[in-house]
Design an enzyme around this catalytic site. Sequence first.
Site, PDB file in Angstrom:
ATOM      1  N   LYS A  11       0.726  -1.121  -0.049  1.00  0.00           N
ATOM      2  CA  LYS A  11      -0.096   0.068   0.040  1.00  0.00           C
ATOM      3  C   LYS A  11       0.795   1.059  -0.206  1.00  0.00           C
ATOM      4  O   LYS A  11       1.947   1.148   0.172  1.00  0.00           O
ATOM      5  CB  LYS A  11      -0.906  -0.058   1.212  1.00  0.00           C
ATOM      6  CG  LYS A  11      -1.893  -1.313   1.286  1.00  0.00           C
ATOM      7  CD  LYS A  11      -2.667  -1.174   2.312  1.00  0.00           C
ATOM      8  CE  LYS A  11      -3.929  -2.268   2.217  1.00  0.00           C
ATOM      9  NZ  LYS A  11      -4.859  -2.319   3.025  1.00  0.00           N
ATOM     10  N   TYR A  51     -12.708  -1.825  -3.749  1.00  0.00           N
ATOM     11  CA  TYR A  51     -13.176  -2.276  -2.539  1.00  0.00           C
ATOM     12  C   TYR A  51     -14.774  -2.145  -2.369  1.00  0.00           C
ATOM     13  O   TYR A  51     -15.155  -1.733  -1.217  1.00  0.00           O
ATOM     14  CB  TYR A  51     -12.714  -1.000  -1.517  1.00  0.00           C
ATOM     15  CG  TYR A  51     -11.037  -1.287  -0.972  1.00  0.00           C
ATOM     16  CD1 TYR A  51     -10.829  -2.143  -0.176  1.00  0.00           C
ATOM     17  CD2 TYR A  51     -10.002  -0.500  -1.603  1.00  0.00           C
ATOM     18  CE1 TYR A  51      -9.350  -2.488  -0.004  1.00  0.00           C
ATOM     19  CE2 TYR A  51      -8.782  -0.932  -1.287  1.00  0.00           C
ATOM     20  CZ  TYR A  51      -8.493  -1.834  -0.420  1.00  0.00           C
ATOM     21  OH  TYR A  51      -7.122  -2.083  -0.163  1.00  0.00           O
ATOM     22  N   ASN A 114      -1.953   0.297   6.634  1.00  0.00           N
ATOM     23  CA  ASN A 114      -1.628  -1.002   7.190  1.00  0.00           C
ATOM     24  C   ASN A 114      -0.546  -1.874   6.117  1.00  0.00           C
ATOM     25  O   ASN A 114      -0.544  -2.939   6.327  1.00  0.00           O
ATOM     26  CB  ASN A 114      -2.481  -1.721   7.801  1.00  0.00           C
ATOM     27  CG  ASN A 114      -3.454  -2.443   6.811  1.00  0.00           C
ATOM     28  OD1 ASN A 114      -3.522  -1.937   5.565  1.00  0.00           O
ATOM     29  ND2 ASN A 114      -4.440  -3.305   6.847  1.00  0.00           N
ATOM     30  N   HIS A 117      -2.087  -5.590   1.826  1.00  0.00           N
ATOM     31  CA  HIS A 117      -3.337  -6.195   1.725  1.00  0.00           C
ATOM     32  C   HIS A 117      -3.049  -7.809   1.398  1.00  0.00           C
ATOM     33  O   HIS A 117      -2.027  -8.157   0.603  1.00  0.00           O
ATOM     34  CB  HIS A 117      -4.075  -5.619   0.394  1.00  0.00           C
ATOM     35  CG  HIS A 117      -5.235  -6.384  -0.030  1.00  0.00           C
ATOM     36  ND1 HIS A 117      -6.217  -6.621   0.850  1.00  0.00           N
ATOM     37  CD2 HIS A 117      -5.571  -7.364  -0.972  1.00  0.00           C
ATOM     38  CE1 HIS A 117      -7.240  -7.318   0.369  1.00  0.00           C
ATOM     39  NE2 HIS A 117      -6.719  -7.702  -0.760  1.00  0.00           N
ATOM     40  N   GLU A 128      -9.373 -10.528  -7.421  1.00  0.00           N
ATOM     41  CA  GLU A 128      -8.438  -9.365  -7.048  1.00  0.00           C
ATOM     42  C   GLU A 128      -7.413  -9.449  -7.998  1.00  0.00           C
ATOM     43  O   GLU A 128      -6.895  -8.283  -8.459  1.00  0.00           O
ATOM     44  CB  GLU A 128      -8.175  -9.292  -5.589  1.00  0.00           C
ATOM     45  CG  GLU A 128      -9.277  -9.119  -4.607  1.00  0.00           C
ATOM     46  CD  GLU A 128      -9.173  -9.143  -3.134  1.00  0.00           C
ATOM     47  OE1 GLU A 128      -9.974  -8.741  -2.443  1.00  0.00           O
ATOM     48  OE2 GLU A 128      -7.919  -9.674  -2.815  1.00  0.00           O
TER      49      GLU A 128
END
Length: 139
Positions: A11, A51, A114, A117, A128
């Site tokens: 990310k 998302y 964070n 993923h 995905e």
Amino acid sequence: MATNKTFTMIKPDAVDAGNIGAITKMIEEAGFIIKAMKLTKLSSERAGEFYEVHKERPFYNDLCAYMSSGAIVPMILEKENAVEDFRTLIGATNPQDAAEGTIRNLFAKSIEANAIHGSDSDENASIEGSFFFAGTEMF
Ligand code: CMP
């Protein structure tokens, strides 16, 4: 049926912090083979699509803004039991709960930023992975 593949993306917080190399090293040392990888950036519309499952969650708008704020590194990974083993390697969503030595424990800044993923099922890994790599040759 288990596919032995999972999908991940590093990310924006971890890319910006210069941690692409450290994180891919951990991934490879844990026995995952990188089958596809690129450096790219999502528009807020594409982040919203990715998302979509979280559309009703209170953090959805912030998440889409954050995930389109900088470069990301999506990857398709291969290993036996890939989905589960990868989620063990990255640790809990909230870095405060992530086990010591996990990627999120080492590199994540917050529950939103964070670091990485990891798909939560074989089905989502496939969806995905296709989102970023449909038509891409795998080696
Ligand atoms: P990930 O599991 O990769 O995909 C959904 C993301 O939503 C999750 O990581 C977090 O980065 C983000 N997120 C932000 N706030 C929350 C929250 N309160 N609970 C769960 N996920 C959150």
